[in-house]
Design a protein around this motif. Structure first.
Motif, mmCIF file in Angstrom:
data_model
loop_
_atom_site.group_PDB
_atom_site.id
_atom_site.type_symbol
_atom_site.label_atom_id
_atom_site.label_comp_id
_atom_site.label_asym_id
_atom_site.label_seq_id
_atom_site.Cartn_x
_atom_site.Cartn_y
_atom_site.Cartn_z
ATOM 1 N N ARG A 208 0.838 -1.192 0.000
ATOM 2 C CA ARG A 208 0.000 0.000 0.000
ATOM 3 C C ARG A 208 0.882 1.255 0.000
ATOM 4 N N TRP A 213 -1.735 4.627 3.760
ATOM 5 C CA TRP A 213 -1.476 4.428 5.183
ATOM 6 C C TRP A 213 -1.823 5.685 5.982
ATOM 7 N N ALA A 293 1.566 0.856 11.059
ATOM 8 C CA ALA A 293 0.928 0.094 9.983
ATOM 9 C C ALA A 293 0.765 -1.371 10.388
ATOM 10 N N TYR A 296 -2.020 -1.703 12.846
ATOM 11 C CA TYR A 296 -3.323 -1.542 12.192
ATOM 12 C C TYR A 296 -3.735 -2.835 11.495
#
Length: 442
Positions: A208, A213, A293, A296
């Motif tokens: 990504r 992000w 990240a 998450y």
């Protein structure tokens, strides 16, 4: 010269002015957009030849139109300029190019403002300065002209062939400085790069882009930079398909890193002993985002491929472990100093007290302390994303709402006046005030 009236005068037809025009049109607000050059001129001639957008095309655009490139690509500057031309045509924006505004002041009689332009006088109830932050290139008064060194700002750089033969000292390691330094090295130049405090996010992680992000982590909505980071630059690049900026890699490929540039005396430039600290800070910023990240992904059970190699930090180059604190420019073969040192605003043409002692607008989310004046396109205007293409579109929507609110107040008539025979105002601004109040937006 001619004289005309409009409700809103928008000054500037870059991404900010076009976004403002769209939202004003949607609300039925009469307006004129004036631009002294062409639509999106800064994208055409205000940057170097190989510049691309720093965000992927799927992200850095207005909601109403996609780029004609792959969604994950980084659009070249000419493509961006054509995009805004097409968008202006799509929304039928009332843009007048080749019109320069020389002064804006309060009307001597009646409400609103008078703008003096190269095409005549325009009277407007409201004024939106959509000229953005890149108005006056800043070159620190460090190296005197008589030193015999070719000096230019990053906004004046176009390509390596433009510069005289010899090595180049690039001062400033934000996105512009890093990309230009790397381009010069790839063209065979010896390059020195002065690196100050910076953040360096990963270009992508776990499949990504960093724009994604920042979105899912809520970082685009930050209302202000962290304390002490107001002047920290962001080192990110969309060049050559996009890549994470790695100063150790740049050094391994031949660029000599230096600390922040300091004084210049008798041909010698001095540099602060802060290179290691600046690199370490950038590393910490990079690794912190990877940590957030990963957390998450785990918290939300998202299936994204792990990327442990992203955490590998290469060895420190010699210029980092044994930093250069003084550099004789002539002895080092340096013939050019390229200043990637940012811009200052210039609102000297706005003749009222709406600026601080450094000439910066005094405002809240673009609403000036001078009633009826609005600013658009400023960094951190309302959030971190304000200076991005998509961010300015949302800021423009907010300002259009504020203008609607003001229209409602101006349309209000006291009950006594209505009872005396005046008609009840039907201005839609009153409805807009009520709707925004009901939604909690006021």
């Amino acid at each position: 010269m001619s004289s005309e009236e409009t409700e809103v005068l928008v000054i500037g037809a870059g991404q900010a002015g076009i976004a403002m025009s769209e939202h004003l049109s949607e609300r039925g607000i009469a307006h004129i957009v004036v631009e002294r050059e062409r639509i999106a001129e800064r994208w055409r001639t205000g940057r170097w030849d190989s510049l691309v957008a720093n965000g992927p095309a799927w992200h850095d655009r207005f909601p109403g139109l996609e780029f004609d490139v792959h969604p994950d690509a980084f659009a070249p500057k000419e493509t961006v300029a054509r995009y805004f031309e097409a968008y202006a045509e799509k929304i039928a924006a009332p843009i007048r190019t080749g019109v320069e505004v020389t002064a804006v002041r309060r009307r001597s009689s009646g409400p609103g403002f008078t703008a003096e332009t190269s095409a005549g006088t325009i009277h407007a109830r409201y004024v939106v300065a959509a000229t953005g932050p890149f108005q006056r290139p800043v070159i620190p008064a460090v190296v005197p002209a008589e030193a015999g060194i070719h000096q230019l700002h990053s906004s004046g750089y176009r390509n390596p062939q433009q510069l005289p033969d010899g090595a180049v000292l690039v001062v400033g390691a934000g996105s512009s400085g890093v990309q230009i330094a790397d381009e010069l090295r790839r063209a065979g130049r010896k390059v020195y790069l002065a690196v100050g405090p910076h953040d360096r996010p990963p270009r992508s992680y776990r499949g990504r882009d960093f724009c994604w992000w920042l979105g899912v982590l809520g970082k685009w909505e930050m209302a202000a930079p962290p304390a002490g980071a107001e002047h920290v630059t962001i080192a990110v690049s969309g060049a050559r398909g996009g890549h994470t900026v790695d100063f150790r890699r740049l050094a391994a490929e031949g660029i000599t890193l230096l600390g922040r540039a300091g004084a210049f005396e008798r041909g010698t430039m001095r540099f602060a002993p802060d290179l290691a600290a600046n690199i370490a800070r950038g590393d910490a910023n990079y690794l912190d985002l990877l940590d957030e990240a990963d957390a998450y992904v785990a918290r939300n059970g998202i299936d994204l491929p792990a990327e442990p190699e992203a955490r590998v930090i290469g060895p420190d180059p010699e210029c980092l472990t044994d930093p250069i604190l003084e550099l004789d420019l002539a002895a080092s073969g340096i013939t050019t100093v390229l200043w990637a040192t940012g811009f200052a605003v210039d609102y000297s043409w706005m003749e009222f007290d709406a600026f601080d002692d450094r000439g910066r607008p005094r405002h809240h989310r673009g609403v000036s302390v001078e009633p009826g004046v609005y600013f658009l396109g400023l960094p951190w205007q309302s959030r971190r994303g304000s200076s991005f293409i998509w961010g300015v579109w949302h800021d423009a929507r907010y300002l259009a709402d504020q203008i609607m609110i003001q229209r409602g107040y101006h349309a209000y008539l006291p009950e006594a006046a209505t009872a005396a025979g005046a008609s009840t105002p039907s201005d839609s601004g009153l409805d807009h005030v009520a709707a925004l109040a009901a939604s909690g937006a006021l």
